[in-house]
Scaffold this active site. Structure first.
Site, PDB file in Angstrom:
ATOM      1  N   ASP A  15       0.834  -1.197   0.000  1.00  0.00           N
ATOM      2  CA  ASP A  15       0.000   0.000   0.000  1.00  0.00           C
ATOM      3  C   ASP A  15       0.875   1.255   0.000  1.00  0.00           C
ATOM      4  O   ASP A  15       2.085   1.190   0.270  1.00  0.00           O
ATOM      5  CB  ASP A  15      -0.888  -0.038   1.258  1.00  0.00           C
ATOM      6  N   ASP A  26     -10.629   1.854  -3.529  1.00  0.00           N
ATOM      7  CA  ASP A  26     -11.176   1.536  -2.210  1.00  0.00           C
ATOM      8  C   ASP A  26     -12.695   1.463  -2.248  1.00  0.00           C
ATOM      9  O   ASP A  26     -13.319   1.105  -1.257  1.00  0.00           O
ATOM     10  CB  ASP A  26     -10.761   2.608  -1.192  1.00  0.00           C
TER      11      ASP A  26
HETATM   12  C1  DGJ Z   1      -5.884   1.792   1.914  1.00  0.00           C
HETATM   13  C2  DGJ Z   1      -6.228   0.594   1.089  1.00  0.00           C
HETATM   14  O1  DGJ Z   1      -6.664   0.969  -0.159  1.00  0.00           O
HETATM   15  C3  DGJ Z   1      -7.259  -0.235   1.836  1.00  0.00           C
HETATM   16  O2  DGJ Z   1      -7.689  -1.300   1.055  1.00  0.00           O
HETATM   17  C4  DGJ Z   1      -6.636  -0.696   3.113  1.00  0.00           C
HETATM   18  O3  DGJ Z   1      -5.578  -1.570   2.836  1.00  0.00           O
HETATM   19  C5  DGJ Z   1      -6.160   0.480   3.925  1.00  0.00           C
HETATM   20  N1  DGJ Z   1      -5.323   1.362   3.162  1.00  0.00           N
HETATM   21  C6  DGJ Z   1      -5.420   0.027   5.140  1.00  0.00           C
HETATM   22  O4  DGJ Z   1      -4.877   1.050   5.828  1.00  0.00           O
END
Ligand code: DGJ
Length: 719
Positions: free
Chosen positions: A460, A524
């Protein structure tokens, strides 16, 4: 008479006044580079016979009044000093001197499908290599440049851009914009004069400005017409332009956007552009998309095509930071019964990570939450037959972390000068060009992968770069290169671990990061309605198997919209499928539905992940019809995104079928609400029927009347 170069040859251009051309070819296209007076692409389009010599007269252009006295070619590297008033290909200086180089071609190496052109300006002590390569199968053009400082003092590079001309009739462009949870939004606009410019200064590929542009004549559409698609493979700051010169000539330009003083070349040092990937086709946007997909499959991804992509479960929306081993194991048992094949433990597992404000950088298991470490959880998951994946965010650091307290100087920034940079998600960035920080990360990740049975990393990156300073100099570009190196070094130690590129969802999606990763977390946003649009935009450049697509809970966590299982399931089916919610305590019918869509995905996975994707037109802009096909089966989704525009759904025509074959239509999934939208359904919806391909292509079938935010899944199978 021209003298086309012979193949696989190296030349030193003569001083003859005759024009010389390179004629490169791929399966369907010809690309002509005129070499004199400076290399310029003068044609890229459908293939023609390369046996006949090209004549200079064909490209001779009039010279108008009140302009320079000669026609200035639109060069691969346009030069102001040659009289090009557009955006130069190179800008820089040597202590204020050598700012206007004019290059001469000094060497050419070419084959049937590729060429390297070397240009030099001894006065400015600069040399350029331009690399052109056509992928023979997919027609994808790769364009890249290298700048070498052949002088004896430093040369500062301000800009170094790739330039690709396109036809004057292409007077529309499709561009991409967006934001968090709303990535890959498309905009089709006329391109008449002046131009379009997109600048990304966020330090990652970004949600806002995907580096891609499609240029096309107004009459081109999904099914027909000329299309030129371009993607710039780079995960950092960029500038893209689509420009129209005052004489009507058009070009795309792409470059890594450099901060002042960011790239200074010492004597003999060189600087390379990222790669531009472009496709020309005369068969519409579907053809462009399929060529990009084939190219990604054959040349970008390092993922054996024979390997199956397992169905995922991700814990994030199911439990956020509330990590309890027993609960996680219960979740694992529940999702294993649904058919999940890989379980990914998201954020919250490491030392003191109880929320988003702290702990990034301390990549050790939190013994408060996991007294026996991760092993019992991993073992449980493996015993259930699933692989285990783990979330990390290596580039980041929280000020409330051990690593920051011990090494505040590892942070990317200008803090030592007294500046205060804004935090993003309460966090900061580690300076990957700091060798100690780099080594710490490599060892931390290596240790995690060595000590646990981890098949997959979700990598991430949740904030943008601001005041990105390394040793007080701008470091946006260097940080991006160092990230690539970090992933490469880790992969060299753990070649079988797959990596997902995530940046708050779709903030880092491009070919260069995909060369070293395996899939993207697309967004997301698990809201099926939003996903329909996001996935549509992303799919122009990326095949479904790299597009992470999860079924979320009935109510979306990012939009609060509610969708039934059918709309969620069909939407997630057309990517790399996963589930993301708390499965424990779900009602039986919901669990059965999850299992059903996962089963459907597995059943059609070879087709979904290897077939040819397409979009079809509809009379209603709120109806999205898309699918995937191979020689025997076509899987098709009809998604109604908003209230239908007309009382009837219009006709479904399928130009992707073979005219002389016969097909059986099966409804694999449909909204339960159909019973209330129609008193009478079209006959083909009542029982499986067969139809002749040419009739389905030309006449088509009546579509049902659909509710907004619903979808239907059909298959057309050869009989
Ligand atoms: C952002 C990501 O896009 C989410 O899927 C998740 O992993 C969160 N970060 C976790 O902090």
């Amino acid at each position: 008479m021209s003298k086309p170069y012979s193949h696989a040859s190296t030349h030193t251009p003569s001083s003859s006044s005759e024009a010389r051309f390179l004629h490169l070819q791929s399966a369907n296209n010809s690309l002509i580079v005129q070499l004199d007076p400076v290399p310029a692409i003068v044609y890229w389009g459908s293939q023609f016979n390369r046996d006949h010599a090209l004549s200079q007269e064909m490209f001779d252009a009039p010279v108008g009044q009140a302009r320079l006295d000669s026609h200035i070619p639109l060069a691969l590297c346009p030069e102001q000093g040659r009289g090009d008033f557009g955006s130069p290909g190179i800008e820089g200086h040597r202590n204020g001197k050598d700012w206007g180089p004019v290059f001469q071609l000094t060497a050419v190496t070419d084959s049937l499908s590729s060429a390297t052109l070397t240009l030099s300006d001894p006065r400015a002590a600069l040399e350029i290599n331009i690399y052109l390569e056509l992928d023979e199968d997919t027609d994808v053009l790769m364009l890249k440049q290298q700048l070498i400082n052949i002088g004896c003092n430093n040369y500062t590079v301000n800009r170094f851009a790739l330039t690709l001309p396109f036809d004057e009739t292409f007077s529309d462009i499709i561009t991409f914009h967006g934001r968090w949870s709303h990535e890959f939004q498309t905009q089709r606009t006329p391109l008449e004069h002046s131009g379009f410019i997109q600048e990304n200064r966020r330090g990652r590929t970004s949600h806002e400005s995907f580096p891609g542009i499609i240029a096309l004549p107004p009459s081109s559409n999904d099914l027909t017409g000329d299309v030129l698609g371009m993607h710039f493979g780079w995960s950092g700051n960029h500038r893209l332009q689509a420009r129209v010169k005052s004489d009507g000539r058009r070009y795309l330009q792409a470059e890594a956007l450099l901060a002042p003083g960011e790239v200074v070349l010492a004597p003999c040092e060189s600087f390379e552009t990222p790669t531009m990937y472009a496709v020309f086709t005369s068969h519409g946007l579907n053809s462009m998309m399929q060529k990009f997909h084939q190219y990604v499959r054959s040349s970008v991804l390092h993922f054996p095509q024979s390997m199956v992509r397992p169905v995922h479960f991700n814990t994030w929306e199911g439990m956020y930071f509330d990590h309890q081993p027993q609960r996680i194991m219960d979740m694992a048992s529940a999702v294993a019964r649904l058919g999940v094949e890989r379980f990914i433990l998201d954020d919250g597992w490491f030392l003191n990570r109880d929320g988003e404000t702290r702990a990034l950088g301390d990549w050790r298991v939190d013994k408060r939450k996991y007294p026996d470490g991760l092993k019992p959880v991993v073992d449980h998951i493996n015993q259930l037959g699933m692989e285990f994946g783990l979330w990390v965010e290596p580039e980041m650091v929280s000020k409330d972390s051990i690593v920051f307290r011990e090494h505040p100087d590892w942070m990317l920034g200008l803090d030592t000068l007294g500046y205060t940079q804004p935090s993003g998600r309460y966090q900061y960035v580690l300076d990957l060009q700091n060798l100690d920080a780099y080594h710490y990360l490599l060892v931390s990740l290596d240790t995690l992968l060595t000590e646990h049975n981890i098949a997959y990393l979700k990598w991430d990156m949740n904030r943008e770069l601001v005041q990105a300073g390394h040793a007080l100099s701008a470091a946006y570009h260097g940080q991006t290169l160092a990230l690539y190196k970090l992933i490469d070094d880790l992969k060299a130690r753990h070649p079988y671990v797959e990596i997902e590129s995530c940046a708050s969802g779709g903030g880092r999606i491009d070919y260069e990061v995909l060369k070293r990763t395996h899939r993207f977390w697309t967004s997301d946003c698990n809201d099926a309605l939003e996903r329909q649009t996001i996935q549509h935009g992303m799919q122009y450049f990326f095949p479904p198997e790299v597009m992470g697509s999860h079924i979320g809970p009935r109510q979306s966590h990012t939009t609060r919209r509610c969708h039934d299982m059918s709309f969620r399931g069909i939407t997630a089916l057309f990517g790399h499928m996963g589930a993301e919610l708390d499965p424990v305590g779900l009602e039986d019918n919901e669990l059965r539905a999850f299992a059903r869509y996962i089963g459907l995905h597995k059943q059609y996975r070879p087709l979904l992940h290897h077939g040819n994707c397409f979009n079809l037109p509809s009379h209603d802009p709120n109806t999205r019809i898309h699918g995937v096909t191979d020689d025997t089966v076509t899987l098709l989704a009809v998604a109604q995104l908003a209230m239908p525009k007309y009382a009837q759904g219009g006709r479904l025509r399928l130009p992707v079928l073979c005219p002389d074959k016969r097909y059986r239509i099966d409804i694999l999934d449909a909204p339960s609400a159909f019973s209330s939208t129609m008193k009478h359904k079209p006959a083909w919806m009542v029982k499986p029927l067969t139809f002749q391909g040419d009739q389905l292509i030309r006449i088509g079938l009546s579509l049902p009347i659909m509710d907004p935010e619903s979808a239907m899944l059909l298959s057309f199978t050869l009989v």
